[in-house]
Design a protein around this motif. Structure first.
Motif, short mmCIF file in Angstrom:
data_model
loop_
_atom_site.label_atom_id
_atom_site.label_comp_id
_atom_site.label_asym_id
_atom_site.label_seq_id
_atom_site.Cartn_x
_atom_site.Cartn_y
_atom_site.Cartn_z
N LEU A 94 0.83 -1.21 0.00
CA LEU A 94 0.00 0.00 0.00
C LEU A 94 0.86 1.26 0.00
O LEU A 94 0.50 2.27 -0.61
N ALA A 95 2.01 1.22 0.66
CA ALA A 95 2.91 2.38 0.71
C ALA A 95 3.42 2.74 -0.69
O ALA A 95 3.60 3.92 -1.01
N LYS A 96 3.61 1.73 -1.54
CA LYS A 96 4.09 1.97 -2.90
C LYS A 96 3.09 2.76 -3.73
O LYS A 96 3.47 3.37 -4.72
N THR A 97 1.82 2.72 -3.34
CA THR A 97 0.79 3.48 -4.06
C THR A 97 0.26 4.63 -3.19
O THR A 97 -0.85 5.11 -3.39
N SER A 98 1.06 5.02 -2.21
CA SER A 98 0.74 6.15 -1.31
C SER A 98 -0.58 5.95 -0.57
O SER A 98 -1.30 6.92 -0.34
N ARG A 99 -0.87 4.70 -0.22
CA ARG A 99 -2.11 4.45 0.51
C ARG A 99 -1.87 4.04 1.96
O ARG A 99 -2.81 3.75 2.68
N SER A 100 -0.61 4.00 2.38
CA SER A 100 -0.30 3.75 3.79
C SER A 100 1.01 4.41 4.15
O SER A 100 1.84 4.69 3.29
N GLN A 101 1.15 4.64 5.44
CA GLN A 101 2.38 5.24 5.98
C GLN A 101 2.66 4.56 7.32
O GLN A 101 1.80 4.57 8.20
N THR A 102 3.82 3.94 7.44
CA THR A 102 4.19 3.29 8.70
C THR A 102 4.66 4.36 9.68
O THR A 102 5.38 5.28 9.31
N ILE A 103 4.24 4.22 10.92
CA ILE A 103 4.52 5.21 11.96
C ILE A 103 4.96 4.49 13.22
O ILE A 103 4.36 3.48 13.61
N ALA A 104 6.00 5.01 13.89
CA ALA A 104 6.40 4.45 15.19
C ALA A 104 5.42 4.94 16.24
O ALA A 104 5.07 6.11 16.29
N VAL A 105 4.92 4.01 17.04
CA VAL A 105 3.99 4.36 18.13
C VAL A 105 4.56 3.81 19.44
O VAL A 105 5.47 2.98 19.43
N ALA A 106 4.02 4.27 20.54
CA ALA A 106 4.56 3.93 21.86
C ALA A 106 4.67 2.42 22.09
O ALA A 106 5.64 1.95 22.65
N ASP A 107 3.68 1.66 21.64
CA ASP A 107 3.71 0.22 21.90
C ASP A 107 4.01 -0.61 20.65
O ASP A 107 3.46 -1.68 20.45
#
Length: 197
Positions: free
Chosen positions: A170-183
């Motif tokens: 999905l990231a390759k088609t700009s439909r997702s973005q991975t994000i660091a979260v607390a857990d």
């Protein structure tokens, strides 16, 4: 062998076994490579269909030898007194992995596989459709939120390794973005476009 024993059979879980499942040679590795290739293709279809029906992802060689396992309904046929041997299942694994229908999990061993009854590309589409239909676009979700949602979804129980692949697609088609979260790890789903350019 009676014609009724060669008919499709419904298992206790409601899965309809194909008529080939009632043929004793189906459970035996064949010496003729063409015949074995045909049987392997039939076993592959059966394994993937059953996995989808039961929402199973991991299959181990020893599952072929464990009475009462999640896989017992397809690896045994008590009506004809036959069962699939672990060595035969291992050969089927190798074929499935070579065709990208499974991956060895964990890597660097050959006794268990993660099944792709949906390809990572298909999971990516299921994942994005779920995010859209549940109003999760632009919301940051943990991986746990996705695979263990409060309301069961098509993603319930999805192995994290498949989830990561789907998110990457999905990231390759700009439909997702991975994000660091607390857990741990999180993701934000974006409307994006569906072209892979």
């Amino acid at each position: 062998m009676s014609s009724s024993s060669m008919s499709p059979y419904k298992t206790p879980s409601g899965f309809l076994l194909p008529s080939i499942h009632a043929a004793p040679p189906f459970f035996t590795q064949q010496l003729n490579p063409t015949t074995q290739a045909t049987l392997t293709a039939q076993w592959t279809r059966l394994i993937l269909s059953y996995a989808r029906h039961r929402q199973l992802f991991l299959l181990r060689v020893e599952d072929a030898g464990i009475p009462g396992s999640d896989w017992d309904e397809i690896f045994r046929n008590e009506r004809i007194n036959r069962k699939l041997l672990p060595s035969h299942l291992s050969a089927i694994f190798a074929d499935m992995v070579s065709k990208n229908l499974a991956v060895y999990e964990p890597v660097k061993q050959t006794s268990s596989v993660l099944l792709y009854w949906r390809t990572p590309d298909e999971w990516a589409e299921v994942l994005h459709s779920w995010a859209e239909s549940t109003g999760q676009l632009q919301t940051i979700l943990t991986f746990y939120d996705i695979v263990e949602p409060p309301v069961p979804s098509p993603l319930t129980g999805l192995p994290i390794s498949i989830l990561r692949k789907a998110i990457s697609i999905l990231a390759k088609t700009s439909r997702s973005q991975t994000i660091a979260v607390a857990d741990g790890e999180g993701v934000r789903f974006l409307p994006g476009n569906t072209s892979k350019g």
